[in-house]
Design an enzyme around this catalytic site. Structure first.
Site, PDB file in Angstrom:
ATOM      1  N   SER A 107       0.830  -1.197   0.000  1.00  0.00           N
ATOM      2  CA  SER A 107       0.000   0.000   0.000  1.00  0.00           C
ATOM      3  C   SER A 107       0.869   1.252   0.000  1.00  0.00           C
ATOM      4  O   SER A 107       1.788   1.383   0.797  1.00  0.00           O
ATOM      5  CB  SER A 107      -0.909  -0.007   1.233  1.00  0.00           C
ATOM      6  N   GLY A 108       0.550   2.169  -0.920  1.00  0.00           N
ATOM      7  CA  GLY A 108       1.295   3.412  -1.019  1.00  0.00           C
ATOM      8  C   GLY A 108       2.443   3.376  -1.990  1.00  0.00           C
ATOM      9  O   GLY A 108       3.180   4.354  -2.112  1.00  0.00           O
ATOM     10  N   THR A 117      -2.115   1.862  -8.019  1.00  0.00           N
ATOM     11  CA  THR A 117      -3.304   2.418  -8.672  1.00  0.00           C
ATOM     12  C   THR A 117      -2.926   3.420  -9.745  1.00  0.00           C
ATOM     13  O   THR A 117      -3.503   3.442 -10.833  1.00  0.00           O
ATOM     14  CB  THR A 117      -4.213   3.079  -7.612  1.00  0.00           C
ATOM     15  N   ASN A 140      -0.831   5.224   2.816  1.00  0.00           N
ATOM     16  CA  ASN A 140      -1.199   5.756   1.501  1.00  0.00           C
ATOM     17  C   ASN A 140      -2.482   6.557   1.638  1.00  0.00           C
ATOM     18  O   ASN A 140      -3.418   6.137   2.326  1.00  0.00           O
ATOM     19  CB  ASN A 140      -1.397   4.600   0.508  1.00  0.00           C
ATOM     20  N   SER A 148      -5.321   4.510  -1.029  1.00  0.00           N
ATOM     21  CA  SER A 148      -5.015   3.078  -1.070  1.00  0.00           C
ATOM     22  C   SER A 148      -6.214   2.300  -1.594  1.00  0.00           C
ATOM     23  O   SER A 148      -7.347   2.493  -1.145  1.00  0.00           O
ATOM     24  CB  SER A 148      -4.637   2.585   0.329  1.00  0.00           C
ATOM     25  N   SER A 149      -5.962   1.406  -2.552  1.00  0.00           N
ATOM     26  CA  SER A 149      -7.012   0.523  -3.056  1.00  0.00           C
ATOM     27  C   SER A 149      -7.226  -0.592  -2.048  1.00  0.00           C
ATOM     28  O   SER A 149      -6.309  -1.357  -1.756  1.00  0.00           O
ATOM     29  CB  SER A 149      -6.616  -0.055  -4.419  1.00  0.00           C
ATOM     30  N   GLY A 204      -0.038  -5.984  -2.600  1.00  0.00           N
ATOM     31  CA  GLY A 204       1.233  -6.676  -2.428  1.00  0.00           C
ATOM     32  C   GLY A 204       1.314  -7.348  -1.074  1.00  0.00           C
ATOM     33  O   GLY A 204       0.384  -7.314  -0.253  1.00  0.00           O
ATOM     34  N   GLU A 217       1.849  -8.006   2.631  1.00  0.00           N
ATOM     35  CA  GLU A 217       1.639  -7.094   3.754  1.00  0.00           C
ATOM     36  C   GLU A 217       2.032  -7.776   5.057  1.00  0.00           C
ATOM     37  O   GLU A 217       1.733  -8.959   5.277  1.00  0.00           O
ATOM     38  CB  GLU A 217       0.175  -6.647   3.840  1.00  0.00           C
TER      39      GLU A 217
END
Length: 1530
Positions: free
Chosen positions: A162-163, A167, A211, A214-215, A440, A442
């Site tokens: 994330s971040g 996206t 992020n 973040s998605s 990804g 985590e």
């Protein structure tokens, strides 16, 4: 042993560091096998000892620093990868780097100008290995592979934590496909594909600690392409939406963006019915404490989301229904559930709860039922249904579960709605490119069910990635026919089996969920028993200090999971009674009706009261496994392309590199695994030609480029004794890791030995030269010394002889002096004696002399007295006469006549000034006229009196003198006043002159501004005309398809020639029937630019008319901002009404065409096949014949027939132009005819014939047709350029940048490993020879020949080649900025030579006047920048001074990309680049700030009006083969 030899003194190595992970060090002494210590010096100067048991990784040569492909490094290991990424990210500001088939993208946390349309154009059609790493390069590789391989689908897998920018990368990838997969402009399909992004970001993205956008779900978008490579549809699949975020957010986090967007728009009129409030007042939005994201505007984001819904076909009322459901979720979170009962074991909701009332009203459900079933549940016991109240905590959980379920269904409905809008409408999708934007790996301090599923998905993706990389490696070996052994790589199948296998973690979790009293603790105990006690699994462990957690050893890291909440999140249950209440709602019924037909991958399950229908058949884990299995099958059936996004720091600071975080992500995303797999085989690959060119100094025997392979096979065994370290292929030689560095060392050693030999020879030669010089100097010194001694001896002898002469002379001189003294004494005695005797005689004569003297003196005194008396007498007489003369002169001086005689010239000047003063101050002159008349009368009277008196008259009386004095003073005052008036007049005139200058300057400024505005409007107008032509072509294609469909259904076939029939006279052609752009869309409040241009060219008083018009504009009340931009000046005739119909005039030399022959005439001249070929006809012959026929019809009085014939000719020319869309000669032919036909009609228009006595104007009104011809000429010009641009597009870069016109220039400067193609990037197959400058000049020559044969104006040719040279310069320049292999000294010299060839070609044809050569200046300065020195401060100043046509970003980019291609060259240092940047800040740069040039820029064309000669039928030579003998001369 060969590798140990590299550990020599001065070698660079990498040593571990707790802060920087790896730091550079240098060996201070050679390492020998068996030594106990390594002596290292760190980069900070410290010295430390290293252990030889684990030798540190070796550093790569400096020439490989900043490589754009990590697999091109000689040593492939973690510190080399980390250092290369750091150098590219921090020093070169390059966020993209290749790693084999993987694109590593580092999030810069900044806006970079590298995603514009000009960048898309630069990457479109280019090979992946030729360009700088970019997300567009990966997208282009996928697109080209799909087109080249037919129906082979492609996938782009974008992953990262994330971040890291996943996206954004996915958005840019979709944007690239929308541009290259569409037409010149985006169609509705491309717009809908791009419009899905803001919608999915609103409902699926949220702010997290890592992020801001973040998605919180994974998505796989399949972009479908048709047979022509255009986008025809899309489809989206989503994975594992984080529904728990709807009801809970951690600190500093936010809920999904859509909730905050709705709250921000609560004041809008249509939103007031939703009863929304600030997000701080809703429980579901205020838990994180972050209500606003810096730099974002939720209100504008909602507007963008609504626009996206509109583009996708969601009506406003449906959007409001969607917003009502989302608002209801917010109000549901504020429902207050209270506890009651003795032990607070019963929850209830107040009947007056406002939030529940708003929720019920928004969804249209019964509030009492909802309040009841939120606090109660139903059980089936023994066939009976029992209702049991729930505790307050259970009721809160039921409320949150309902909110999550509603949002999940809404999310699924939105995705389905998007898919229906994106579904292909035009036909079956031939192939697709899938873009996977998935989470990804985590790992947090506390990891739960979501992290477990995410890491499981990454395990599957990593396995697929490893196998694909391994497959590509083996394919390369098979293609080269290598004798290879299987490469071992770390397969994570055991970890996957632990999670998804039989009795794996998911199976045990689902089994525990089916148990009536299943819990998280019992599930963890089962895990311990199954995978730790009974059969220990290598990837499963138990924490030491916890019994409610477990540890999984993933491929990327070891992760500890807390079991709390696993069962609830896996069940994701909602009570059936609550769902039934919502199903009764008309608003949300559609969301839940889809559950009946839902696919197995739908999220969530429903718990009913009946145990017979267990709701746990489709748990979240089971659904996720199924969806992931479908995803893996899709990916395995496609060709994958990988993008790994890296987050450089956790502070979200731009261009800040944290090595710890970066290494952690590199390990997690599989980049290092790619390196390891590549290093396990043969990572370094060279073609035999490249190897021979680089290492020919290591080869022995006769050397020839043709025998490169044989030479390599013969020399390598002596260079590398171990045959396992290299392998020979069909076209390449393969090396193990580190062998290229060994070869580099051998090459450096051979160069060192050769340098020593050269040095010894040079030093011997210098010593011999020095010895020769010393010998010559010694002989010279000896010769001069001997000569000096000889001269000294001679001097001594000379001195001895001189002493004798001196003695003799001295003695003689002494005797002579004695003689002279005696003689002088004798003469003196004689003189005194003789004087004494003479004085005695003189005294006797003195008395007589004295007497004579006295007498003379007395006589002279008497004479003087007499002469003085006479002089005095004369003075008295003369004084008296002078006084008389003085009086006479004074009387004459006082007379006016004398005054006027002396000042006659001044009087004339005074009269002139008086006349000017009378004009300026009339009133003052009238006031003083009487007094002046009286004075003049007095003066005249005095003058007459003086004239009557004799000149020597008596003295004037005092009264007359006084009057005369007064008159003179009065006249003097008047003269002064006249002078003052004259000065005022001069000042006034000077002020008017200054005002005139100011007005002139203002007029000049307005002129330049208007000219710029006119050019911009002309460019826009021609762009609209180009777009209209494209749309018209699409319309014709659709009409042909519809006609073809009708024919297949049995419709009657119509003749193709009927479409070219002219309009009948009864239906005259109207302006609306031609083109929508025939009428200017802007009001003609001021003259068009073409009128100004026409006036300046044709009118003798051009400047005056232009200046007067601009002066009127300057002082007008309002100036229209939109100016008509008609290209032909004759279009102005549309603004004036046609004159009254005049009587037809008798004109000779025309051609008569009968009514029935008009169609035949049009067909033979324009639309049909002309014999002889049209190119052999005289330029403009069809237009001349047609005009004479139209002229004859007009002169005969049949104006309707003349307009009909003229409109039919225009329509036929347009059809002929469309017929030859790819023939440059025919396009030039019809451009000539259209322009000539336009000029002839303009020449005979009523407005043009006003000043001519010989031309008879046309009676019919042809203004609309003239305007149509104006537009048609632009279309013909654009079509002509489009044909040439299409032919040039694919050969510009190979010809200008890649071709070697100067043979052998770069053959000896091959950079180490630079030509190594990336794995998985197939080289582009090019048939025939590679394009050269001859190819470019051949295409330009074809255009020049076509234009010259048709005798088109020189100015038009200059404009055409100005446009083409700009395209050539922009394409080559953009490619140069994006290709590191082109930025070298040798390549710059080659490019400069190619550009000079193009310059000479343009100058040889006289095309430089139109700016065609000046357009190449940016490219010329760019290649000069590659060739100049780049070291000193003077070099930096020279670069800033020379590169005036380049922007600061372009100069810095070229310096950054500069790559030395030989050992004699060096990289540009960072200090030099910073120095250049500092100097660039001080210059006034008018260049645009963008990095690349706009390839799509189009310069507006201007057709200068030139009246053609008077046309007559006798002048035309019409061949018989045209078959128009039915025409008669009239």
């Amino acid at each position: 042993m060969a590798t140990l030899e590299l550990y020599s003194k001065g070698a660079n190595v990498w040593v571990p560091d707790p802060d920087a992970v790896w730091v550079s060090a240098q060996l201070l002494q050679d390492y020998r096998s068996g030594e106990k210590h390594l002596l290292l010096q760190l980069s900070n100067g410290n010295v430390r000892l290293g252990s030889p048991s684990d030798l540190p990784p070796l550093g790569n040569p400096d020439i490989l620093e900043g490589e754009n492909d990590l697999t091109a490094l000689s040593f492939l290991h973690e510190p080399a990868v980390l250092h290369n990424l750091r150098v590219r990210f921090l020093d070169y500001s390059s966020i993209y780097t290749y790693c084999g088939i993987v694109l590593v993208a580092i999030n810069p946390y900044d806006q970079l100008p590298i995603y514009g349309e000009e960048v898309i154009d630069a990457y479109s059609g280019q090979d992946m290995a030729d360009m700088e790493p970019h997300i567009f390069s990966v997208a282009e590789e996928a697109y080209r592979t799909m087109i080249r391989s037919g129906e082979k689908n492609q996938s782009i897998i974008i992953s990262g934590e994330s971040g890291s920018g996943k996206t954004v990368s996915a958005k840019f990838t979709m944007r690239y496909f929308a541009v290259v997969g569409g037409a010149a402009q985006q169609t509705s399909v491309e717009e809908r594909v791009l419009a899905s992004n803001p919608i999915m970001e609103s409902i699926g993205n949220a702010k997290t600690t890592r992020n801001d956008n973040s998605s919180r779900f994974g998505k796989y978008i399949e972009i479908g392409f048709g047979r022509k490579g255009d986008i025809i549809g899309a489809n989206m699949r989503t994975y594992l939406l984080e529904k728990s975020r709807v009801v809970f957010q951690a600190s500093t986090e936010r809920n999904y963006h859509i909730f905050y967007q709705l709250c921000a728009s609560r004041e809008l009129p249509e939103m007031r019915s939703l009863k929304l409030d600030a997000p701080e007042n809703f429980r579901y939005t205020n838990q994180g404490g972050e209500m606003q994201i810096p730099g974002t505007d939720d209100l504008s984001d909602l507007e963008r989301t609504r626009n996206a819904f509109t583009i996708l076909g969601v009506q406003p009322d449906q959007q409001m229904e969607l917003f009502r459901i989302l608002s209801a979720v917010l109000h549901l979170g504020n429902v207050n559930i209270q506890a009651s009962g003795r032990s607070s074991d019963r929850g209830y909701i107040d009947a007056e709860d406002r939030s529940l009332a708003v929720f019920s009203k928004l969804l249209g459900v019964e509030g009492s039922q909802m309040a009841h079933w939120l606090c109660h549940r139903r059980f089936a016991v023994g066939g009976e249904m029992l209702v049991k109240p729930m505790t307050g905590q259970q009721a809160v959980e039921a409320r949150d579960a309902l909110a999550k379920h509603i949002y999940g269904q809404l999310f699924a409905w939105t995705v389905q709605r998007l898919n229906s809008a994106l579904r292909a409408q035009q036909g079956r999708t031939k192939s697709f490119v899938g873009v996977l934007d998935i989470y990804g790996f985590e790992t947090f301090e506390r990891n739960s069910f979501e992290q477990f599923c995410i890491n499981y998905a990454n395990e599957k993706l990593q396995q697929q990635f490893n196998r694909h990389v391994f497959h590509l490696e083996q394919e390369e070996y098979v293609r080269e026919e290598l004798a290879w052994s299987r490469i071992e790589f770390s397969d994570n199948q055991q970890c996957i089996d632990l999670i998804e296998g039989q009795l794996g973690m998911f199976d045990l979790l689902d089994e525990e969920c089916r148990m009536p009293k299943g819990s998280d603790e019992s599930w963890v105990r089962k895990l311990y028993d199954q995978h730790l006690n009974s059969k220990p699994h290598p990837h499963f462990r138990k924490p030491r200090m916890s019994n409610s957690a477990f540890i999984v050893l993933h491929f990327a890291d070891t992760v500890q999971y807390e079991c709390d909440g696993f069962l609830d999140k896996n069940r994701d249950t909602v009570f059936e009674e609550l769902i039934n209440i919502l199903k009764a709602s008309q608003l949300v019924a559609e969301l839940f009706q889809q559950q009946r037909n839902a696919s197995p991958v739908a999220n969530g399950s429903i718990r009913s009261g009946k145990r017979a229908t267990r709701e746990h058949k489709l748990t979240v884990g089971f659904q996720f496994r199924q969806s992931l299995q479908m995803l893996m099958e899709t990916l395995n059936s496609t060709t994958p392309h990988y993008v790994r996004c890296i987050k450089p720091n956790d502070l979200k600071e731009p261009f800040l590199f944290d090595p710890k975080r970066t290494v952690q992500q590199l390990r997690a995303c599989g980049v290092l695994e790619t390196i390891r797999i590549s290093a396990a085989g043969y990572p370094s690959r060279w073609t035999y030609e490249e190897f021979f060119s680089r290492y020919r100094i290591l080869l022995r025997g006769p050397q020839s480029q043709d025998q490169a392979q044989a030479s390599c096979r013969q020399a390598l065994p002596q260079l590398i004794p171990d045959p396992d370290q290299y392998c020979f292929g069909k076209t390449k030689v393969f090396f193990r890791a580190g062998q290229v560095a060994l070869l580099e060392r051998l090459r450096a050693e051979r160069l060192r030995v050769a340098a020593v030999i050269i040095q010894s020879q040079v030093r011997g030669w210098l010593a011999r030269i020095r010895y020769t010089r010393i010998l010559w100097a010694t002989l010279t010194i000896q010769r001069y010394s001997r000569g000096a001694l000889a001269r000294r001896l001679a001097l001594i002898l000379r001195y001895t002889r001189a002493a004798l002469v001196i003695q003799k002379t001295y003695r003689m001189m002494v005797v002579r002096q004695l003689f002279f003294m005696i003689r002088h004494a004798t003469v003196t005695i004689q003189a005194f004696t003789r004087g004494m005797l003479e004085r005695r005689r003189y005294r006797l004569r003195a008395a007589v002399l004295l007497q004579a003297t006295v007498r003379g003196w007395l006589a002279r005194q008497a004479y003087r007295r007499v002469r003085a008396a006479v002089v005095f007498m004369q003075c008295c007489i003369r004084r008296k006469a002078a006084r008389r003369q003085l009086l006479k002169l004074k009387s004459e001086a006082r007379s006016v006549e004398r005054y006027r005689e002396l000042n006659k010239g001044m009087e004339v000047k005074l009269m002139q000034l008086q006349l000017k003063a009378d004009q300026e101050v009339g009133e003052k002159r009238e006031a003083s006229s009487t007094e002046l008349a009286a004075l003049r009368a007095t003066i005249q009277k005095l003058e007459s009196q003086l004239q009557e008196k004799p000149p020597p008259g008596p003295v004037i009386s005092e009264k007359e003198a006084e009057e005369r004095r007064r008159a003179e003073e009065k006249a003097a005052q008047e003269i002064l006043q006249l002078k003052e008036v004259g000065l005022q007049t001069i000042n006034t005139l000077s002020s008017f002159y200054l005002v005139g200058n100011c007005v002139h300057q203002a007029v000049s400024q307005v002129t330049s501004a208007l000219r710029a505005e006119v050019d911009e409007e002309r460019r826009k107008y021609q762009g609209l005309l180009r777009e209209f032509t494209r749309l018209e072509q699409r319309y014709d294609n659709l009409r042909e398809m519809s006609l073809l469909t009708e024919r297949t259904k049995g419709h009657r076939r119509t003749d193709s020639t009927q479409s070219l029939e002219p309009l009948s006279p009864s239906t005259p052609l109207s302006p609306q029937s031609l083109t929508p752009l025939s009428i200017s869309p802007f009001p003609s409040a001021v003259p068009s630019p073409e009128e100004v241009r026409r006036i300046s060219v044709t009118s003798p008083s051009a400047e005056k008319r232009v200046s007067m018009w601009i002066f009127n504009v300057l002082f007008s009340v309002s100036l229209p901002r939109r100016v008509s931009s008609s290209v032909f000046p004759s279009a102005l005739a549309t603004e004036t009404s046609s004159p009254a119909q005049s009587k037809p005039a008798a004109v000779t030399g025309l051609l008569e065409c009968r009514k029935r022959d008009e169609t035949k005439l049009i067909k033979n001249l324009v639309t049909g096949e002309i014999n002889p070929p049209a190119l052999s006809l005289a330029p403009g012959l069809p237009a001349s014949v047609l005009f004479l026929c139209v002229r004859q019809a007009d002169c005969s009085g049949d104006q309707a027939r003349a307009r009909s014939l003229c409109s039919a000719a225009v329509t036929a020319m347009k059809a002929a132009l469309k017929k030859h869309v790819s023939d440059i000669d025919m396009a030039a032919l019809w451009l000539k005819n259209i322009c000539l036909f336009h000029d002839l009609l303009t020449q005979h228009s009523p407005k043009q014939t006003l000043d001519s006595d010989t031309l008879v104007p046309l009676s019919a009104d042809m203004n609309d047709l003239i305007r149509t011809l104006s537009d048609l000429s632009i279309q013909a010009y654009q079509q002509l350029l489009s044909i040439t641009e299409t032919r040039l597009q694919n050969i510009i870069v190979p010809a200008l940048l890649e071709s070697e016109t100067i043979q052998g220039l770069s053959g000896s400067a091959v950079k180490l490993a630079v030509s190594r193609k990336r794995a998985g990037s197939d080289p582009r197959t090019v048939g025939g020879e590679a394009p050269t400058m001859a190819s470019v000049l051949r295409e330009l020559g074809a255009l020049h020949t076509a234009l010259t044969q048709q005798a088109l104006p020189k100015t038009l040719m200059e404009q055409a080649f100005h446009q083409l040279t700009y395209l050539i310069c922009a394409s080559a320049f953009n490619s140069l900025l994006l290709r590191k292999d082109m930025c070298s000294w040798s390549r710059g010299l080659q490019i400069r030579y190619n550009v000079s060839v193009l310059e000479e070609w343009l100058r040889g044809r006289g095309l430089q006047a139109g700016g065609a050569v000046a357009t190449l200046e940016p490219l010329i300065q760019a290649v000069q920048l590659l060739q100049v020195g780049k070291k000193t401060e003077a070099d930096a100043q020279g670069i800033v001074r020379t590169c005036s046509a380049l922007s600061s970003q372009q100069i810095v980019k070229i310096l950054t990309l500069y790559t030395p291609h030989s050992d004699l060259d060096e990289r540009v240092t960072l200090n030099f680049i910073r120095s250049v940047q500092g100097l660039l800040k001080g210059r006034s740069n008018s260049q645009p700030s963008q990095l690349l040039m706009d390839v799509r820029r189009v310069f507006p064309v201007i057709f200068l009006y030139s009246p053609p000669p008077v046309l007559s039928a006798e002048q035309l030579v019409i061949p018989d083969s045209l078959k128009i003998s039915f025409l008669r001369k009239a």
